[in-house]
Design an enzyme around this catalytic site. Sequence first.
Site, PDB file in Angstrom:
ATOM      1  N   ALA A  10       0.795  -1.236   0.000  1.00  0.00           N
ATOM      2  CA  ALA A  10       0.000   0.000   0.000  1.00  0.00           C
ATOM      3  C   ALA A  10       0.823   1.279   0.000  1.00  0.00           C
ATOM      4  O   ALA A  10       0.252   2.365  -0.004  1.00  0.00           O
ATOM      5  CB  ALA A  10      -0.920   0.004   1.222  1.00  0.00           C
ATOM      6  N   GLY A  13       2.292   3.135  -5.853  1.00  0.00           N
ATOM      7  CA  GLY A  13       1.586   2.586  -7.008  1.00  0.00           C
ATOM      8  C   GLY A  13       0.088   2.493  -6.845  1.00  0.00           C
ATOM      9  O   GLY A  13      -0.562   3.345  -6.231  1.00  0.00           O
ATOM     10  N   GLY A  15      -1.631   0.415  -5.056  1.00  0.00           N
ATOM     11  CA  GLY A  15      -2.055   0.236  -3.670  1.00  0.00           C
ATOM     12  C   GLY A  15      -2.270   1.554  -2.963  1.00  0.00           C
ATOM     13  O   GLY A  15      -3.278   1.749  -2.270  1.00  0.00           O
ATOM     14  N   TYR A 237       6.280 -13.941 -13.325  1.00  0.00           N
ATOM     15  CA  TYR A 237       5.230 -12.972 -13.011  1.00  0.00           C
ATOM     16  C   TYR A 237       3.912 -13.386 -13.658  1.00  0.00           C
ATOM     17  O   TYR A 237       2.868 -13.435 -12.998  1.00  0.00           O
ATOM     18  CB  TYR A 237       5.641 -11.577 -13.492  1.00  0.00           C
ATOM     19  CG  TYR A 237       4.619 -10.503 -13.211  1.00  0.00           C
ATOM     20  CD1 TYR A 237       4.513  -9.918 -11.949  1.00  0.00           C
ATOM     21  CD2 TYR A 237       3.755 -10.055 -14.214  1.00  0.00           C
ATOM     22  CE1 TYR A 237       3.583  -8.922 -11.692  1.00  0.00           C
ATOM     23  CE2 TYR A 237       2.813  -9.068 -13.960  1.00  0.00           C
ATOM     24  CZ  TYR A 237       2.739  -8.513 -12.708  1.00  0.00           C
ATOM     25  OH  TYR A 237       1.801  -7.536 -12.462  1.00  0.00           O
TER      26      TYR A 237
END
Length: 354
Positions: A10, A13, A15, A237
Amino acid sequence: MKTVVLVTGANSGIGLALCDRLLAEAAEGLLLCLACRNMQRARAARLSLLASHPSAQVDLLQLDTSSISSVISAAQEVKHKYDRLDYLYLNAGIMPNPKFDIKAFFRGLFSRYKTFLQTIFNVPYIILNTLISKILWTNICFCCCSDLSNPFCCSKIIAMFATGEGILTQWDGVTPDGLREVFATNLFGHFLLVRELEPVLCRPGETSQLIWTSSSNAHRSAFSLEDLQHQRGTQPYSSSKYASDLLSLALNTHYNKQGLYSSVICPGFVMTNLTYGILPTLPAFLWNLLLPIFWLIRVFTNTFTLTTHSGAEALLWLYKQRPETLDPYAKYHSLTSGLGNNYTQPRKVLQHHQ
């Protein structure tokens, strides 16, 4: 009674953008917990949020989803501090050492059967294709290549930009626990967190929601049940994000009767630290020079959300919904129109990956 929301990853970005939008939506009735690995950045994020929302209640939690001991310790702290958890945003993630394959990029951009000049003459057909596709809600291609299977098709070029498919590879590391770093951070750590937090997530007569930040880069081709940690591949990823889509479906099967529901979102193509990491040697100002091109591409595709504020659209939209009414087989996409209007659209997860 305040709604308790915990967001992993958080401090920056999407978050951080989500936290800001949540507080703007309902600061007075919200108890927000920022779960971050780096506490210095977490404290800076908290101060930034409180500067914009002075009356907000924002707590901090140290959590490294790549570490089993950190996850267990954080879960114990949450259970000690809160008697309920209404929303758990599983947002933390890494894409380690991304390598941009220049040759693959240009092979995708210019096939051996088409020339750059044909691209220029094809622009009116690309525009026509986009407009008609929007009207008919279909993937019919009206450009000169005639079909989506053509490697030069405009839709494939845009998809290459939006998802990184075929042009990005990553080399993964190993955690002190002996797990692959991407698998542990993006998937296993979050799964362990959910299991450890069952007492505050599953409460009689109440509903809670898990919301995973997935990706358009979640490709079935990168995932294998025989190689869950993606030890033998170069797309950890993509594999971890595809696995999170599948895990969300499994969690719904297991937990819905206990009032816990799971959903996945795709933020679209967003300019974040993960994006900048694709070409780490490229200076930030050059990325800024590319922005006008990305804004132009947005005219042709609504997946180029670009800003973290827009990328968090689906995350915020899910916060406003009753979880039991959501489609467990859908991935909720943050989308932005050519005019900059944000909206959310569900797309079938299984349909996307078949």
